[in-house]
Design a protein around this motif. Sequence first.
Motif, PDB file in Angstrom:
ATOM      1  N   THR A 190       5.125   4.976   5.889  1.00 19.31           N
ATOM      2  CA  THR A 190       6.280   5.867   5.767  1.00 19.31           C
ATOM      3  C   THR A 190       5.843   7.262   5.335  1.00 19.31           C
ATOM      4  OG1 THR A 190       7.695   4.009   5.173  1.00 19.31           O
ATOM      5  CG2 THR A 190       8.497   6.208   4.615  1.00 19.31           C
ATOM      6  N   GLN A 191       4.900   7.333   4.371  1.00 21.00           N
ATOM      7  CA  GLN A 191       4.433   8.628   3.909  1.00 21.00           C
ATOM      8  C   GLN A 191       3.728   9.405   5.022  1.00 21.00           C
ATOM      9  OE1 GLN A 191       4.008  11.835   1.751  1.00 21.00           O
ATOM     10  NE2 GLN A 191       5.022  10.015   0.904  1.00 21.00           N
ATOM     11  N   MET A 192       2.996   8.707   5.875  1.00 24.89           N
ATOM     12  CA  MET A 192       2.339   9.392   6.988  1.00 24.89           C
ATOM     13  C   MET A 192       3.362   9.986   7.940  1.00 24.89           C
ATOM     14  SD  MET A 192      -0.697   9.092   5.999  1.00 24.89           S
ATOM     15  CE  MET A 192      -1.544   9.826   7.377  1.00 24.89           C
ATOM     16  N   GLU A 193       4.450   9.263   8.181  1.00 23.49           N
ATOM     17  CA  GLU A 193       5.521   9.808   9.028  1.00 23.49           C
ATOM     18  C   GLU A 193       6.186  11.007   8.356  1.00 23.49           C
ATOM     19  OE1 GLU A 193       6.335   9.006  12.146  1.00 23.49           O
ATOM     20  OE2 GLU A 193       4.538   7.742  12.054  1.00 23.49           O
ATOM     21  N   ILE A 194       6.350  10.933   7.028  1.00 25.50           N
ATOM     22  CA  ILE A 194       6.921  12.069   6.296  1.00 25.50           C
ATOM     23  C   ILE A 194       6.022  13.291   6.442  1.00 25.50           C
ATOM     24  CG2 ILE A 194       7.419  12.946   3.978  1.00 25.50           C
ATOM     25  CD1 ILE A 194       8.337  10.097   3.254  1.00 25.50           C
ATOM     26  N   VAL A 248       0.868  -1.177   0.000  1.00 26.59           N
ATOM     27  CA  VAL A 248       0.000   0.000   0.000  1.00 26.59           C
ATOM     28  C   VAL A 248       0.903   1.226   0.000  1.00 26.59           C
ATOM     29  CG1 VAL A 248      -1.832   1.246   1.193  1.00 26.59           C
ATOM     30  CG2 VAL A 248      -1.771  -1.256   1.273  1.00 26.59           C
ATOM     31  N   ILE A 249       0.739   2.091  -1.028  1.00 25.27           N
ATOM     32  CA  ILE A 249       1.680   3.186  -1.215  1.00 25.27           C
ATOM     33  C   ILE A 249       0.941   4.513  -1.319  1.00 25.27           C
ATOM     34  CG2 ILE A 249       3.474   1.775  -2.272  1.00 25.27           C
ATOM     35  CD1 ILE A 249       2.497   2.679  -5.001  1.00 25.27           C
ATOM     36  N   LEU A 250       1.693   5.587  -1.087  1.00 24.44           N
ATOM     37  CA  LEU A 250       1.120   6.929  -1.119  1.00 24.44           C
ATOM     38  C   LEU A 250       2.243   7.930  -1.319  1.00 24.44           C
ATOM     39  CD1 LEU A 250      -1.471   8.682  -0.645  1.00 24.44           C
ATOM     40  CD2 LEU A 250      -0.833   8.746   1.771  1.00 24.44           C
ATOM     41  N   GLY A 251       1.936   9.060  -1.966  1.00 24.67           N
ATOM     42  CA  GLY A 251       2.862  10.183  -2.013  1.00 24.67           C
ATOM     43  C   GLY A 251       3.594  10.351  -3.321  1.00 24.67           C
ATOM     44  N   VAL A 307       6.886  16.922   7.980  1.00 26.08           N
ATOM     45  CA  VAL A 307       6.735  18.163   7.216  1.00 26.08           C
ATOM     46  C   VAL A 307       5.944  19.190   8.019  1.00 26.08           C
ATOM     47  CG1 VAL A 307       5.631  19.175   5.179  1.00 26.08           C
ATOM     48  CG2 VAL A 307       6.992  17.095   4.959  1.00 26.08           C
ATOM     49  N   ARG A 308       4.902  18.740   8.716  1.00 30.09           N
ATOM     50  CA  ARG A 308       4.112  19.671   9.518  1.00 30.09           C
ATOM     51  C   ARG A 308       4.917  20.258  10.675  1.00 30.09           C
ATOM     52  NH1 ARG A 308      -0.050  15.854   8.447  1.00 30.09           N
ATOM     53  NH2 ARG A 308       0.287  14.816  10.449  1.00 30.09           N
ATOM     54  N   ARG A 309       5.942  19.521  11.107  1.00 28.75           N
ATOM     55  CA  ARG A 309       6.776  20.033  12.206  1.00 28.75           C
ATOM     56  C   ARG A 309       7.844  21.012  11.718  1.00 28.75           C
ATOM     57  NH1 ARG A 309       7.529  14.307  13.352  1.00 28.75           N
ATOM     58  NH2 ARG A 309       5.851  13.564  14.728  1.00 28.75           N
ATOM     59  N   LEU A 310       8.067  21.111  10.419  1.00 27.64           N
ATOM     60  CA  LEU A 310       9.168  21.922   9.904  1.00 27.64           C
ATOM     61  C   LEU A 310       9.114  23.389  10.331  1.00 27.64           C
ATOM     62  CD1 LEU A 310       9.723  20.492   6.301  1.00 27.64           C
ATOM     63  CD2 LEU A 310      11.240  20.296   8.274  1.00 27.64           C
ATOM     64  N   PRO A 311       7.952  24.084  10.277  1.00 27.14           N
ATOM     65  CA  PRO A 311       7.957  25.486  10.720  1.00 27.14           C
ATOM     66  C   PRO A 311       8.417  25.646  12.174  1.00 27.14           C
ATOM     67  CG  PRO A 311       5.981  25.014   9.471  1.00 27.14           C
ATOM     68  CD  PRO A 311       6.647  23.700   9.707  1.00 27.14           C
ATOM     69  N   ARG A 312       7.940  24.759  13.048  1.00 24.06           N
ATOM     70  CA  ARG A 312       8.355  24.839  14.453  1.00 24.06           C
ATOM     71  C   ARG A 312       9.835  24.535  14.602  1.00 24.06           C
ATOM     72  NH1 ARG A 312       5.015  20.886  17.716  1.00 24.06           N
ATOM     73  NH2 ARG A 312       6.553  19.406  16.930  1.00 24.06           N
ATOM     74  N   MET A 313      10.301  23.526  13.844  1.00 23.32           N
ATOM     75  CA  MET A 313      11.725  23.198  13.903  1.00 23.32           C
ATOM     76  C   MET A 313      12.577  24.356  13.387  1.00 23.32           C
ATOM     77  SD  MET A 313      11.515  19.226  12.597  1.00 23.32           S
ATOM     78  CE  MET A 313      13.284  19.030  12.547  1.00 23.32           C
ATOM     79  N   ALA A 314      12.082  25.076  12.335  1.00 26.36           N
ATOM     80  CA  ALA A 314      12.819  26.227  11.822  1.00 26.36           C
ATOM     81  C   ALA A 314      12.914  27.330  12.870  1.00 26.36           C
ATOM     82  CB  ALA A 314      12.141  26.750  10.558  1.00 26.36           C
ATOM     83  N   GLN A 315      11.828  27.541  13.603  1.00 26.81           N
ATOM     84  CA  GLN A 315      11.864  28.536  14.682  1.00 26.81           C
ATOM     85  C   GLN A 315      12.847  28.128  15.776  1.00 26.81           C
ATOM     86  OE1 GLN A 315       7.799  28.775  15.940  1.00 26.81           O
ATOM     87  NE2 GLN A 315       7.127  29.930  14.122  1.00 26.81           N
ATOM     88  N   GLN A 316      12.820  26.855  16.129  1.00 27.13           N
ATOM     89  CA  GLN A 316      13.750  26.363  17.159  1.00 27.13           C
ATOM     90  C   GLN A 316      15.197  26.515  16.698  1.00 27.13           C
ATOM     91  OE1 GLN A 316      12.212  22.391  17.536  1.00 27.13           O
ATOM     92  NE2 GLN A 316      10.854  22.915  19.252  1.00 27.13           N
ATOM     93  N   LEU A 317      15.441  26.223  15.394  1.00 31.51           N
ATOM     94  CA  LEU A 317      16.795  26.363  14.869  1.00 31.51           C
ATOM     95  C   LEU A 317      17.240  27.823  14.882  1.00 31.51           C
ATOM     96  CD1 LEU A 317      19.281  25.147  13.493  1.00 31.51           C
ATOM     97  CD2 LEU A 317      18.082  25.365  11.293  1.00 31.51           C
ATOM     98  N   ALA A 318      16.322  28.733  14.534  1.00 25.38           N
ATOM     99  CA  ALA A 318      16.670  30.158  14.554  1.00 25.38           C
ATOM    100  C   ALA A 318      17.029  30.611  15.968  1.00 25.38           C
ATOM    101  CB  ALA A 318      15.500  30.978  13.998  1.00 25.38           C
ATOM    102  N   ARG A 319      16.245  30.173  16.962  1.00 27.60           N
ATOM    103  CA  ARG A 319      16.563  30.550  18.354  1.00 27.60           C
ATOM    104  C   ARG A 319      17.901  29.962  18.787  1.00 27.60           C
ATOM    105  NH1 ARG A 319      10.891  29.725  19.076  1.00 27.60           N
ATOM    106  NH2 ARG A 319      11.249  27.616  19.877  1.00 27.60           N
ATOM    107  N   LEU A 320      18.148  28.725  18.337  1.00 25.79           N
ATOM    108  CA  LEU A 320      19.417  28.093  18.679  1.00 25.79           C
ATOM    109  C   LEU A 320      20.590  28.850  18.054  1.00 25.79           C
ATOM    110  CD1 LEU A 320      20.950  25.737  19.971  1.00 25.79           C
ATOM    111  CD2 LEU A 320      20.523  24.412  17.886  1.00 25.79           C
TER     112      LEU A 320
END
Length: 366
Positions: free
Chosen positions: A334-338, A323-326, A342-355
């Motif tokens: 795997t696609q669901m984890e991807i 069963v495949i997707l994406g 992806v949804r976490r990327l904006p928050r991770m970008a903010q965390q990286l900027a603060r770091l």
Amino acid sequence: MPVTIAELAQALDAQSWGEQSLQVTGAAEPDNVQPVEGDGGVIALAMSPKYADALKPGCMAILAEGMDPEAYGLRAAIFAPRPRLVMAGLTRAFDPGPDIAPGIHPSAVIDDSAQIGEGAAIGPFVVIGADVVIGPGARIASHVSIGRGSRLGRDAILHAGVRIAHGVTAGDRLIVQPGASIGGDGFSFVTPEESGIEEIRRTLGERAEIKAQHWTRIHSLGGVEIGDDVEIGANSTIDRGTIRSTRVGSGTKIDNLVMLGHNVVIGDDCLLCSQVGVAGSARVGNRVVLAGKVGVNDNITVGDDVIAGGASKIFTRVPAGRVILGNPAVRMDTQMEIQKAVRRLPRMAQQLARLQETVTRLLEKG
């Protein structure tokens, strides 16, 4: 023709309740069904409690097993052990099919060498070429054309405007919806020298020199072979093969606006939803489901029993049963984890900027 509740239940292999002699003249959603007057009327499709709430007392209805017809004040009911399967039988019972008069319309143009099976009905402005064979019971609507040497099995239904080119072979009970085209030439061209496409495939994107190119047609000498009980949707296209035939296996159902390229092989009992595209020489196994807008790359294999979610793009071989997707298509889990990542990327970008700010301040202090 109307049928009684008892006859309809028997035809659907289902249990019935209430006034068995009431006649059913059609089917509709509960909101549009009025109480029975006289000997019969329209039956309501209320195969779950959320639909049954709209039933009016005195109606006939198809219910799911376990629902209580007396609670809804019904006069008669049929119980559906598997609702959508009952829907299939019910709609088949009341579908009159295309409006094609018996016999051959005088405006049809039929080559003298064509063989027309017993009981076939051919509508106005149909054109049938040399050496065509039409099986018994076929129904061919207006403005259909069938090219030289093509063969259709018994009980085919071709709706208005269907185009079947030369050298197409189909089994029994083929259904083709309006505007579909079967057997057009494949999209196959070559350049005298290595083309830009061949170069970037070889170099993975590097180009030494860009030169003018001229495309030379590779002619399509193969045909199209279609099995039994195949359905092809409106405005879908199936290209003929280059040397060997493009093939569609028995029982496969193809939705509207589907494109199958030259030399493609589709297995038995597949389901290809709208806007699926299968590129040339791809092989799709048996019982494969390709949801809407799925794309399959050329010259790859999709194994038996694969299910591809909507808009998946398949670039490499897919093992059977996956069963495949994406885009690119990977295992669905795997696609669901991807997607979660992806949804976490904006928050991770903010965390990286603060770091980065913290590190910069520490370096400045040091």
